[in-house]
Scaffold this motif. Structure first.
Motif, PDB file in Angstrom:
ATOM      1  N   ILE A  51      42.448  38.886  32.454  1.00  0.00           N
ATOM      2  CA  ILE A  51      43.101  40.197  32.436  1.00  0.00           C
ATOM      3  C   ILE A  51      42.645  41.055  33.610  1.00  0.00           C
ATOM      4  CG2 ILE A  51      43.206  42.374  31.151  1.00  0.00           C
ATOM      5  CD1 ILE A  51      43.182  40.703  28.594  1.00  0.00           C
ATOM      6  N   ARG A  52      41.362  40.961  33.962  1.00  0.00           N
ATOM      7  CA  ARG A  52      40.813  41.822  35.013  1.00  0.00           C
ATOM      8  C   ARG A  52      41.050  41.275  36.424  1.00  0.00           C
ATOM      9  NH1 ARG A  52      36.623  45.415  33.385  1.00  0.00           N
ATOM     10  NH2 ARG A  52      36.212  45.353  31.134  1.00  0.00           N
ATOM     11  N   ARG A  53      40.956  39.935  36.600  1.00  0.00           N
ATOM     12  CA  ARG A  53      40.880  39.391  37.949  1.00  0.00           C
ATOM     13  C   ARG A  53      42.039  38.484  38.353  1.00  0.00           C
ATOM     14  NH1 ARG A  53      35.422  39.303  39.483  1.00  0.00           N
ATOM     15  NH2 ARG A  53      36.128  38.398  41.448  1.00  0.00           N
ATOM     16  N   VAL A  54      42.635  37.796  37.403  1.00  0.00           N
ATOM     17  CA  VAL A  54      43.645  36.792  37.749  1.00  0.00           C
ATOM     18  C   VAL A  54      45.066  37.319  37.560  1.00  0.00           C
ATOM     19  CG1 VAL A  54      44.528  34.480  37.226  1.00  0.00           C
ATOM     20  CG2 VAL A  54      42.062  34.906  37.232  1.00  0.00           C
ATOM     21  N   LEU A  55      45.383  37.799  36.373  1.00  0.00           N
ATOM     22  CA  LEU A  55      46.746  38.252  36.085  1.00  0.00           C
ATOM     23  C   LEU A  55      47.192  39.426  36.961  1.00  0.00           C
ATOM     24  CD1 LEU A  55      46.818  37.890  32.196  1.00  0.00           C
ATOM     25  CD2 LEU A  55      47.967  36.452  33.896  1.00  0.00           C
ATOM     26  N   PRO A  56      46.340  40.411  37.280  1.00  0.00           N
ATOM     27  CA  PRO A  56      46.808  41.505  38.144  1.00  0.00           C
ATOM     28  C   PRO A  56      47.323  41.037  39.496  1.00  0.00           C
ATOM     29  CG  PRO A  56      44.779  42.140  37.042  1.00  0.00           C
ATOM     30  CD  PRO A  56      44.986  40.679  36.744  1.00  0.00           C
TER      31      PRO A  56
END
Length: 503
Positions: free
Chosen positions: A185-190
């Protein structure tokens, strides 16, 4: 004094260790334990001294001592001061069950009991010897020489610490709040333009389980699922197995076409990022048209982001889900392509009610995704190793794509292709007429492995000309040019109407 027969017996039980295999201690301990559990070393048997063990197996004296210390610590061997080492009397050999008498062995009628697939399933499997092929132009495998083993090992050690081990087991807890989901949620999806909460993400055992779960939840007799043609076979297999009717949807240079067949579908499966197998990236205009079509016809889209973030300039288009205001897109991806297929870490992003149902279905199959891999992968992302690996992968893939294009223009000037801007495949349109199956086996015999277009087509007349998918993610750059030259010779030799081949 030892006899030659005595030495021969131990050499049979403890074969000479292999220097380029797993650690020497592990090899010897495994050999001892296997012989004990097989009953070949019964309780009370005297074992060779550490000096004799070293001589018999070709290891150092220190290694032999460490082997016995480990076997003693694990309860397989008794150490008797001034007397030596002996197999522990408490070891019980593994027993095998005797079969029933032949007249009593009546097998059930399996065909009448099983829920069989409506049609035989076709899978695109590699030949068992693919690792021995000199020129593996295939997709889906990573290059182990590029894997950051040191950093992964460091994260794995941290995942083995007591506090981390306590988090491996999550049954009865909020499994959605895992450390790996937090990093996604914090590093990959954005970076794909996707904002999600913990209750909108489900971890899976790779994309294959994602296909299966989505098929079990949504596919039923009478539902219609549209899939790309040519396209990936596995989702087609998953949805058709549960009774859905499959519709083939054409693609062009802009991706999935908005064709009349699209209107009849309840669900759409597509690969907008790098279409499988052509590598086409769906244009922004086509994406907007597809979302509007789904809204108009009340459809749900399954977006398979198979190889995300490998655009060579680092500026990949956002995921289709990122521009979906109506939450009609269910997104699935994995970490396998960049890290390793063997890790089996995938994920689905969907509205909370869908994730809740998918989680219940998954619980019928497995209690949870292996916690050690989850935490290791989470630490790998958190500590920046994933981002560095991604950048290195982009640079290497771009160099390999350039080498591939240069070699093809020289060797097969009549063939056509679009220069890749990302991903690890090139879609080659051959000149002339070819029997792709014969070409495939002729290439394999010459050490050249590729994916023929027929492996992605259900309908034989889908493509107007024969095509090959050439992967360059798992082949060394220095082997690309000689591999393409060998491929050119094979193509020329087996063409029904030869094209111009140089080199």
């Amino acid at each position: 004094m030892r006899s030659s027969q005595h030495d021969l017996m131990w050499r049979q039980l403890l074969p000479k260790v292999r220097r380029h295999d797993e650690p020497l201690q592990v090899q010897l301990c495994t050999a001892f334990v296997t012989a004990m559990l097989d009953g070949r070393l019964p309780g009370g048997t005297r074992l060779p001294s550490s000096r004799d063990l070293a001589m018999l197996t070709g290891v150092s004296r220190n290694t032999a001592v460490l082997v016995y210390e480990r076997l003693v610590a694990e309860g397989y061997v008794d150490s008797r001061p001034r007397d030596g080492f002996f197999v522990c009397g408490a070891i019980t050999p593994t027993q095998t069950t005797r079969p029933l008498p032949e007249q009593a062995a009546q097998p059930p009628d399996w065909a009448s009991r099983m829920h069989l697939a409506r049609n035989p399933l076709a899978f695109m499997d590699r030949p068992p010897t693919w690792r021995e092929v000199r020129y593996p132009f295939i997709y889906g495998q990573f290059d182990p020489r590029q894997f950051p083993l040191t950093q992964w090992r460091q994260c794995s050690r941290q995942a083995l610490e007591l506090k981390a081990v306590d988090r491996w087991w999550q049954e009865g807890e909020n499994v959605g709040a895992s450390q790996l989901i937090d990093q996604l949620i914090r590093r990959v999806l954005p970076r794909r333009g996707i904002a999600a909460t913990h209750d909108q993400v489900l971890l899976t055992l790779g994309r294959q389980q994602s296909f299966y779960l989505l098929a079990r939840l949504f596919a039923r007799p009478g539902s219609v699922v549209g899939v790309e043609e040519p396209g990936f076979r596995d989702p087609r297999n998953a949805f058709s197995h549960d009774g859905a009717h499959m519709v083939s949807l054409p693609i062009d240079e802009h991706g999935l076409q908005i064709s009349p067949a699209l209107a009849a579908c309840d669900y759409l499966y597509c690969t907008p990022g790098y279409q499988c197998p052509t590598g086409v990236t769906m244009s922004l205009g086509r994406r907007q048209a597809l979302l509007e079509h789904a809204q108009m016809h009340d459809q749900v889209i399954f977006e398979d982001d198979d190889d995300p973030e490998t655009e060579y300039d680092g500026r990949a288009l956002p995921a289709l889900k990122a521009t979906d205001p109506a939450e009609r897109v269910i997104y699935l991806s994995s970490l396998s392509k960049l890290l390793s297929p063997g890790l089996g870490i995938g994920y689905i992003v969907a509205p909370t009610p869908v994730i809740e149902q998918l989680r219940q279905l998954q619980r019928l199959m497995i209690r949870q995704i292996p916690g050690n891999n989850q935490i290791t992968a989470a630490l790998f992302i958190q500590q920046g190793h994933y981002d560095r690996l991604l950048q290195q992968a982009r640079e290497k893939l771009q160099l390999r794509a350039g080498a591939m294009a240069t070699a093809l223009r020289e060797v097969l000037p009549d063939a056509e292709f679009v220069m890749p801007s990302g991903g690890a495949t090139l879609w080659l349109k051959l000149a002339g007429e070819h029997d792709l199956l014969s070409l495939y086996y002729a290439g394999l015999a010459k050490g050249v492995l590729f994916d023929p277009s027929s492996a992605f087509c259900v309908e034989p007349d889908t493509l107007p000309r024969p095509c090959l998918r050439l992967g360059f993610g798992s082949i060394a750059q220095e082997l690309i040019a000689p591999g393409i030259r060998e491929l050119g010779l094979v193509i020329n030799a087996h063409a029904k109407r030869p094209a111009v081949v140089r080199g």
